[in-house]
Design a protein around this motif. Structure first.
Motif, PDB file in Angstrom:
ATOM      1  N   TYR A  38       0.330  -0.783  -0.112  1.00 63.12           N
ATOM      2  CA  TYR A  38       0.106   0.000   0.095  1.00 63.12           C
ATOM      3  C   TYR A  38       0.521   0.526  -0.024  1.00 63.12           C
ATOM      4  N   GLN A  41       3.081   1.353  -3.447  1.00 63.79           N
ATOM      5  CA  GLN A  41       1.487   2.007  -4.698  1.00 63.79           C
ATOM      6  C   GLN A  41       0.643   2.769  -4.728  1.00 63.79           C
ATOM      7  N   ILE A  42       0.014   2.788  -3.531  1.00 63.65           N
ATOM      8  CA  ILE A  42      -0.610   4.067  -3.209  1.00 63.65           C
ATOM      9  C   ILE A  42      -0.593   5.054  -2.811  1.00 63.65           C
ATOM     10  N   ASN A  45       3.130   6.425  -4.345  1.00 58.39           N
ATOM     11  CA  ASN A  45       2.706   6.323  -6.761  1.00 58.39           C
ATOM     12  C   ASN A  45       3.411   7.130  -7.504  1.00 58.39           C
TER      13      ASN A  45
ATOM     14  N   LEU B 231       7.119  -1.318  -8.725  1.00 58.23           N
ATOM     15  CA  LEU B 231       6.409  -1.700  -8.333  1.00 58.23           C
ATOM     16  C   LEU B 231       5.387  -0.318  -7.849  1.00 58.23           C
ATOM     17  N   GLY B 232       6.255   0.630  -7.369  1.00 55.16           N
ATOM     18  CA  GLY B 232       5.636   2.314  -7.058  1.00 55.16           C
ATOM     19  C   GLY B 232       4.416   2.541  -8.216  1.00 55.16           C
ATOM     20  N   SER B 233       5.115   2.409  -9.546  1.00 57.03           N
ATOM     21  CA  SER B 233       4.449   2.788 -10.218  1.00 57.03           C
ATOM     22  C   SER B 233       3.239   2.575 -11.014  1.00 57.03           C
ATOM     23  N   GLY B 235       0.450   1.471  -9.476  1.00 54.63           N
ATOM     24  CA  GLY B 235      -0.358   2.419  -8.999  1.00 54.63           C
ATOM     25  C   GLY B 235      -1.163   1.137  -8.676  1.00 54.63           C
ATOM     26  N   PHE B 270      -1.641  -2.650  -7.418  1.00 55.65           N
ATOM     27  CA  PHE B 270      -2.056  -2.717  -5.725  1.00 55.65           C
ATOM     28  C   PHE B 270      -2.838  -3.897  -5.733  1.00 55.65           C
TER      29      PHE B 270
END
Lengths: 648, 367
Positions: A38, A41-42, A45, B231-233, B235, B270
């Motif tokens: 979380y 990715q959130i 992001n 991973l982060g991109s 979303g 996610f």
């Protein structure tokens, strides 16, 4: 006993508790993973998205220059010129149309470039670079460089464009390259990241694609924390494609091509009033001019016509090196290096004389009288005639209920084989073809290189047709008839060959010992050919006959011998339209007075010097009239040029 | 006929369906990893899954006693392979694989399962009184300790620790007295500095990289940095199937093996990642419920061991790619490309299915 039961129950309870503890522990640790995901990715992001976008600019493939092509003298046939390309990454651009119209004010953007770019964008993921134009001038480059801080998602890079300095002259030899299409990308994913890469589509460019392509490198732009480029790292050095030297001699090629195009007509200056007037009404002439050809001829009847079309091959009879390979009309291969415009493509495709066709290897022509060497060699080998066998020619030959005619209505009298070659007497060959039979003629033709691909290493080579009994049965399901043997005896009917095969045939006759095969790549490796296995006595007859064509009192090309060295040759005049009995009685209309499409093909094969042969040649002028008046003088001039070049 | 139907009905379907779901997630991820192509990974993955299906079926119909009987032999076999590895193994820098008939076989993977089964058998044979005595745990420590040492000297720190953790889980679940647990924790903490001194430089570097990943962006920290970016991109919903720029542009290393979770995260976001974790949760819960249902200690302990094995694989892998743990090289069970680990997991699931069917058996039935 009771105590034991109790202990066991207790243990079971402990185990269940601990199992549950482990399960809960797993669930809690799993929760940690979800929380971490979380967070990444959130919550974070946006910042990671930025990093991911920047990444795509950090690393890129570097195009390797394509291998160059040279002629035998080291003159450039295909090379690379440095260009600068304008690239855009759609995902980093807010409003693409806006950006493009803004860039359009700084640099010249053709509508087709924009259309092409938009098509590419719609086809691929938006994080991939798209080339907008590849024709940035130095000045445009400078202007863009100044504006680069405000042009988000725009970049430019050095690249190469394939150039062909000889243009149409070597178009069928070099072939051309064009941008990678979806199918290429499917077989080589790397191409997706090299928008300026080009794939060989025809000619040597296609045959040697893997050798010419080279290996791309990888370059990484290292950026600091603020995203400013610090330095460029070469992760992998690109490796240029292999340079290739071809056996063709461009100066001889140029001479031969010009000579073929001129034919036996007078050249007209383009600016002449009559030319301008003719262009207004003559569609065919206009088609020629529109593809960049600026030669206009005035034929024997005073009509303005486009240059002659046809093919010329010259090969070294010892090594098989192809010195000249002309197919006219040609095209400008430079047109294909960039996406070809629809207009240019239409012009090439709708051209009445098919400039994209390489006549040397893909043009199929009946060999006509140039096939007579094959027939007489087959007859002599089969023993159905001797060198002294004579036949009488009265101008006609009755067979069954048809009459086969000789080209000479008055007849040639009683002549032997050498004289029959000299005067190209058809009757003599009708007779010996019948006696020899088609299968033995087929066998001899194949051994002299006809009826199969030569393996010269160009895409699209055609095998042609050398008929035999079994072939007819298989392809037409009917039996071979003797009448077909008669007509095959003068190289017509089913017989079809390429100009290259005719040159190979001539080279083998001139060589006499080996089954020479043609090659385009000049290398120093000694050449080894299979033995020809035709008796020297037979070869001698062929050579004597071919020499007599040039210097005999009644030779069909006696006006066109090469002085000094002496040439051996054979004319061929091939009917493209059957002459009816009615027409024959009324008198045959002269070639020049027929529509171009109905005129005879003019053929000539030759080798020289006669005593120590060096070059073998075949010349085909489409609808050129006759072998002796059109093809022979062309061959003579080219052979003169080559021999003079050798002594100089 | 009725018997067969009852048998089929008694199978742990939740567990089997969840397993199948992960296999298909894996195949489609590997299809994307090779830029939209079945070759070379996705098709091979499915072939191995089919082999795994055969293994599970065989384990299902096997008499439960046989697994019990063969457990020591299994460990012996695993030890032999680990020993052979010291002489003929292949691998980059470390000797971890043996090439058998064209396959690269990694003996440390089945060794994890062998340790669990051997310990389950040994501990289930002890009476409650014996379990209270310290001397009972000396052979148990040897059963886990010897393979641990052999894997450690390969050297493969990550796998050896996972192997040890699996063994300790079984000992814990078997009912080891609390006083021994505290003692072990104290001993373990005290020996950490000694263990650190024994580590190879690259292992130390990995731990250091983990502690401060930003220090060396292009070196050891590169993989983790790129994995986090991917991973982060991604979303919430991801960039779309086959559209992950990090993965498709090859920034992401090893995206078909250890970093497959990252690639899924980039392309499905996610939502995709959590869905996978939920499927694992279903599998692990099913196994623990089966363990609780078992009347005999051997089946119970082996189920707990298998659940821990699968959990550790999954946890270490996900923690690694999300930067929570150092890069130790752990596969994502049933999803990432790698034959030995996948077949080991299938064998473990087969053992659980067997235990589920034979849950009514008691300890005395094994003797």
């Amino acid at each position: 006993m009771k105590k034991k039961r109790k202990e066991q129950r207790e243990l079971s309870g402990i185990m269940s508790r601990r199992t549950l503890m482990l399960g809960v522990g797993q669930a809690m640790l799993g929760g940690v993973l979800v929380a971490r995901l979380y967070d990444l990715q959130i919550s974070q992001n946006a910042s990671y998205k930025r990093l991911s976008d920047r990444n795509q600019f950090d690393q890129r493939l570097v195009q390797a220059p394509r291998g160059r092509l040279f002629d035998v003298q080291g003159r450039l046939l295909a090379g690379n010129s440095e260009i600068f390309e304008l690239l855009v990454v759609p995902s980093r651009v807010d409003n693409l149309d806006h950006l493009l119209s803004y860039i359009g004010q700084i640099v010249t953007l053709r509508p087709i470039d924009i259309k092409q770019a938009k098509k590419t964008i719609s086809r691929q993921p938006d994080f991939l670079e798209v080339r907008i134009t590849s024709n940035l001038s130095q000045r445009e480059l400078a202007r863009l460089a100044i504006l680069s801080p405000v042009l988000e998602g725009v970049s430019f890079q050095k690249s190469f464009r394939r150039i062909y300095p000889q243009g149409w002259l070597t178009s069928h030899l070099t072939g051309y390259v064009s941008p990678a299409n979806e199918r290429d990308i499917e077989s080589n994913a790397e191409l997706r990241f090299l928008p300026s890469s080009r794939i060989g589509r025809s000619g040597i460019e296609r045959t040697l694609e893997t050798e010419l392509r080279g290996f791309s490198g990888i370059e990484r732009v290292e950026v600091n924390a603020r995203g400013k480029p610090v330095r460029v790292l070469r992760d992998k050095q690109e490796q240029a494609g292999k340079d290739v030297t071809l056996s063709v001699d461009v100066s001889a090629q140029f001479f031969a091509a010009e000579r073929l195009r001129r034919g036996i007509s007078e050249t007209m200056p383009l600016g002449h009033n009559s030319v301008q007037a003719a262009l207004m009404q003559n569609d065919e002439l206009r088609a020629h001019i529109s593809t960049g050809d600026n030669l206009v001829l005035k034929d024997g009847n005073g009509r303005l016509v486009p240059p002659e079309s046809g093919a010329i091959v010259v090969m070294d009879i010892h090594t098989g090196d192809v010195r000249v390979m002309v197919s006219n009309p040609g095209f400008d291969p430079n047109l294909f290096s960039n996406p070809l415009s629809v207009r240019d493509w239409k012009r090439l495709n709708d051209h009445p004389r098919t400039p994209l066709l390489n006549r040397v290897i893909s043009g199929l022509y009946a060999p006509g009288s140039t096939f007579k060497m094959v027939v007489i060699a087959a007859a002599l080998e089969a023993g159905v005639i001797s060198t002294k066998t004579r036949y009488e020619c009265t101008g006609g030959f009755d067979f069954g209920d048809t009459t086969f005619h000789c080209w000479n209505k008055r007849g040639h009298g009683t002549i032997d084989g050498v004289q029959a070659l000299e005067q190209s007497c058809d009757i003599y060959f009708y007779q010996i073809a019948l006696k020899t039979g088609i299968d033995r003629i087929h066998n001899m033709a194949r051994r002299l290189g006809l009826g199969d691909v030569t393996g010269i290493g160009l895409p699209g080579e055609k095998p042609g047709i050398i008929p035999q009994r079994s072939w007819k049965m298989q392809s037409r399901s009917t039996a071979w008839t003797p009448g077909e043997t008669v007509i095959a005896g003068i190289g017509q009917g089913f017989v079809l060959t390429t100009p290259l095969q005719l040159a190979v045939m001539t080279a083998r006759i001139a060589n006499g010992k080996y089954a020479v095969t043609p090659r385009l790549q000049a290398d120093d490796k000694p050449v080894e050919f299979a033995p020809l296995e035709i008796s020297p006595a037979i070869i001698r007859v062929l050579r004597k006959g071919m020499r007599a064509v040039m210097n005999g009192p009644r030779g069909t090309a006696r006006k066109h011998d090469v002085n000094g060295a002496g040439m051996a040759g054979k004319t061929g005049t091939v009917q493209v339209k059957r002459i009816t009995k009615e027409q024959r009685e009324k008198g045959i209309v002269d070639n020049i007075d027929r529509p171009w499409k109905e005129r005879d093909h003019a053929l000539f094969v030759a080798y020289a010097p006669f005593d120590e042969p060096r070059y073998a040649m075949s010349v085909i002028v489409e609808h050129g009239g006759s072998g002796s008046s059109m093809a022979a003088p062309i061959a003579k001039d080219i052979m003169n040029y080559l021999l003079k070049q050798d002594t100089a | 006929m009725i018997g067969v139907l009852q048998f089929i009905f008694r199978l742990p379907w939740m567990l089997l369906l969840a397993t199948l779901a992960l296999v298909f997630v894996g195949a489609s991820a590997l299809y994307s990893a090779s830029q939209g192509s079945w070759a070379p990974w996705a098709e091979q993955h499915l072939v191995r899954a089919a082999m795994g299906g055969i293994i599970v079926s065989m384990m299902t119909v096997l008499p439960a006693r046989w697994i019990f009987k063969w457990s020591y032999l299994g460990l012996l076999g695993a030890l032999c392979f680990l020993l052979i590895l010291q002489f003929i193994g292949v691998g980059t820098g470390a000797t971890r694989w043996i090439a058998i008939a064209g396959f690269n076989f990694q003996p440390s993977e089945p060794a994890k399962l062998a340790v669990i089964l051997a310990l389950a058998r040994y501990l289930s044979e002890q009476t409650p009184e014996q379990l209270q005595e310290f001397v009972t745990y000396i052979p148990a420590m040897a059963l886990a300790g010897v393979p641990f040492a052999l894997v450690l000297i390969q050297p493969d720190l990550g796998t050896s620790l996972m192997l040890l953790a699996g063994g300790l889980t079984v000992i814990f679940a078997a009912g080891v007295p609390r006083r021994f647990i505290f003692g072990a924790i104290v001993t373990g903490l005290a020996s950490l500095p000694i263990l650190w001194a024994q580590l190879y430089d690259y292992q130390k570097a990995r731990v250091m990289t983990f502690l401060n990943p930003d220090a060396d962006q292009l070196g050891a920290g590169y993989q983790i940095a790129q994995s986090k970016i991917a991973l982060g991109s991604g979303g919430l919903f991801g960039k779309g199937y086959l559209m992950g720029s990090q993965s498709q542009l090859n920034y992401l290393p090893e995206k078909q093996t250890d970093f497959v979770f990252t690639m899924i995260g980039e392309e499905f976001g996610f939502i995709g990642n959590v869905t996978i974790l939920i499927i694992y949760f279903i599998i692990l819960t099913s196994i623990i419920l089966i363990a609780l249902r078992c009347e005999n200690r051997f089946a119970r302990l082996s189920c707990i061991g298998v659940s821990m094995m699968i959990f550790l694989y999954m946890f270490v892998n996900v923690a690694m790619v999300t930067g929570l743990m150092p890069v130790v090289g752990a596969p994502l069970p049933l999803i990432s490309y790698g034959g030995t680990a996948m077949l080991t997991v299938f064998t473990g699931i087969g053992i659980v299915v067997n235990a589920s069917i034979n849950s009514h058996l008691e300890d005395s039935d094994y003797l």
